[in-house]
Design a protein around this motif. Sequence first.
Motif, PDB file in Angstrom:
ATOM      1  N   ASN A  44      83.886  50.166  26.846  1.00  0.00           N
ATOM      2  CA  ASN A  44      84.549  50.876  27.760  1.00  0.00           C
ATOM      3  C   ASN A  44      83.112  50.637  28.935  1.00  0.00           C
ATOM      4  O   ASN A  44      83.840  50.544  30.291  1.00  0.00           O
ATOM      5  CB  ASN A  44      84.734  52.254  27.248  1.00  0.00           C
ATOM      6  CG  ASN A  44      85.671  52.259  26.319  1.00  0.00           C
ATOM      7  OD1 ASN A  44      86.939  51.924  26.456  1.00  0.00           O
ATOM      8  ND2 ASN A  44      85.755  53.432  25.500  1.00  0.00           N
ATOM      9  N   LEU A  48      84.059  49.884  33.215  1.00  0.00           N
ATOM     10  CA  LEU A  48      84.006  50.679  34.160  1.00  0.00           C
ATOM     11  C   LEU A  48      82.669  51.103  35.136  1.00  0.00           C
ATOM     12  O   LEU A  48      83.161  51.145  35.392  1.00  0.00           O
ATOM     13  CB  LEU A  48      83.701  51.873  32.646  1.00  0.00           C
ATOM     14  CG  LEU A  48      84.933  52.991  32.332  1.00  0.00           C
ATOM     15  CD1 LEU A  48      84.001  53.889  31.588  1.00  0.00           C
ATOM     16  CD2 LEU A  48      85.837  52.990  32.935  1.00  0.00           C
ATOM     17  N   SER A  94      78.548  57.685  27.344  1.00  0.00           N
ATOM     18  CA  SER A  94      79.528  57.371  28.412  1.00  0.00           C
ATOM     19  C   SER A  94      79.583  57.278  29.710  1.00  0.00           C
ATOM     20  O   SER A  94      79.196  58.362  30.084  1.00  0.00           O
ATOM     21  CB  SER A  94      80.823  58.615  27.307  1.00  0.00           C
ATOM     22  OG  SER A  94      80.938  59.561  28.114  1.00  0.00           O
ATOM     23  N   SER A  97      85.448  57.549  32.948  1.00  0.00           N
ATOM     24  CA  SER A  97      87.232  56.880  33.449  1.00  0.00           C
ATOM     25  C   SER A  97      87.657  57.001  34.718  1.00  0.00           C
ATOM     26  O   SER A  97      89.284  56.678  34.055  1.00  0.00           O
ATOM     27  CB  SER A  97      87.241  56.134  32.160  1.00  0.00           C
ATOM     28  OG  SER A  97      87.938  57.752  31.302  1.00  0.00           O
ATOM     29  N   SER A 103      84.445  60.592  39.621  1.00  0.00           N
ATOM     30  CA  SER A 103      85.266  60.026  38.663  1.00  0.00           C
ATOM     31  C   SER A 103      83.883  58.861  39.113  1.00  0.00           C
ATOM     32  O   SER A 103      83.315  58.037  38.196  1.00  0.00           O
ATOM     33  CB  SER A 103      85.938  59.770  37.506  1.00  0.00           C
ATOM     34  OG  SER A 103      85.980  60.822  37.117  1.00  0.00           O
ATOM     35  N   ARG A 107      80.554  56.502  38.167  1.00  0.00           N
ATOM     36  CA  ARG A 107      80.214  55.616  37.958  1.00  0.00           C
ATOM     37  C   ARG A 107      79.386  55.128  38.711  1.00  0.00           C
ATOM     38  O   ARG A 107      78.084  53.483  38.502  1.00  0.00           O
ATOM     39  CB  ARG A 107      82.200  55.001  38.286  1.00  0.00           C
ATOM     40  CG  ARG A 107      81.848  55.674  36.731  1.00  0.00           C
ATOM     41  CD  ARG A 107      83.554  54.458  36.381  1.00  0.00           C
ATOM     42  NE  ARG A 107      84.048  54.612  37.092  1.00  0.00           N
ATOM     43  CZ  ARG A 107      85.434  55.168  37.362  1.00  0.00           C
ATOM     44  NH1 ARG A 107      85.518  56.245  37.075  1.00  0.00           N
ATOM     45  NH2 ARG A 107      86.322  54.968  38.583  1.00  0.00           N
TER      46      ARG A 107
END
Length: 298
Positions: A44, A48, A94, A97, A103, A107
């Motif tokens: 993941n 990402l 994490s 996503s 979001s 990132r």
Amino acid sequence: MYRRGVSSRTRKLLIGGAAAALLGSALAVGTGMSQAAEQGNAGNINALVPALGFSPGDPNATADRVGPTGINVPGRCPPTQDQVNAQVALKNGSLPSGADLESRIQRYEKTLSAIQDLKCPASSTTLLGRLKSLTALRGNPNADNILRGLGLNETPADAGSGQSGATGNAGADSGSGSGSGPGDVNALVPALGFSPGDPNATADRVGPTGINVPGRCPPTQAEVNAQVALKNGNLPSGTDLESRIQRYEKTLSAIQDLKCPASSTTLLGRLKSLTALRGDANADNILRGLGLNETPAG
């Protein structure tokens, strides 16, 4: 006569063995699930983390090189994408996503933090300018519509960077010894690297290098191509260093003719990464692996 019953001691041994077997199975399943989860998280993360936007440095380099925004950065920077992905995974359980604005911003921020952990400056990537084009959307009532047309880690600063003429080899061998027609010019003019402005805009917007530029800039790729064709009977079509440099210089001149600054594109940083190769004994080898209008800066 033999007794049919099982002794108390035997029963305890049987029960204990069964319990141990069950515990072992549970631990094996749990460990397998944990490893699968870790592998899933790594997968993941790789999907990402935004791309760095610049070729990795040489880990053995001691001299600076020209970064993607036109300023010098350590020659060993940026790290590889894999190294950055691993550092992001190490620091974060994490990553968000979602395709929503916050979001995306998170990132980019976590990726920039990982790059700094690896002792490289943000300016060795294009992340900061792209992040600023996202944070500029905060409070913009049209933000959702703008984001809807973008990929997961695309930003307003990325949109349009793959326009016609980005690196295509079409026309690379054409036009030698004669004037280039419009088709040749379209194939030879480098991509601007930033989405076109709004011709009706009156306010500034954040450009691809993180500084403000007029909101109407840059022009469209088609407008720039037409201006280059108007001013030049032909463009050099070679893949040698000087031909590449001339194409970038003539494109930048056309953008200025159209009343937009070079900083509304990524052309200047890319041009500087080409001119830095003048006098470099390894220049031909570096260029051999690049497309028609590709540069060491991308």
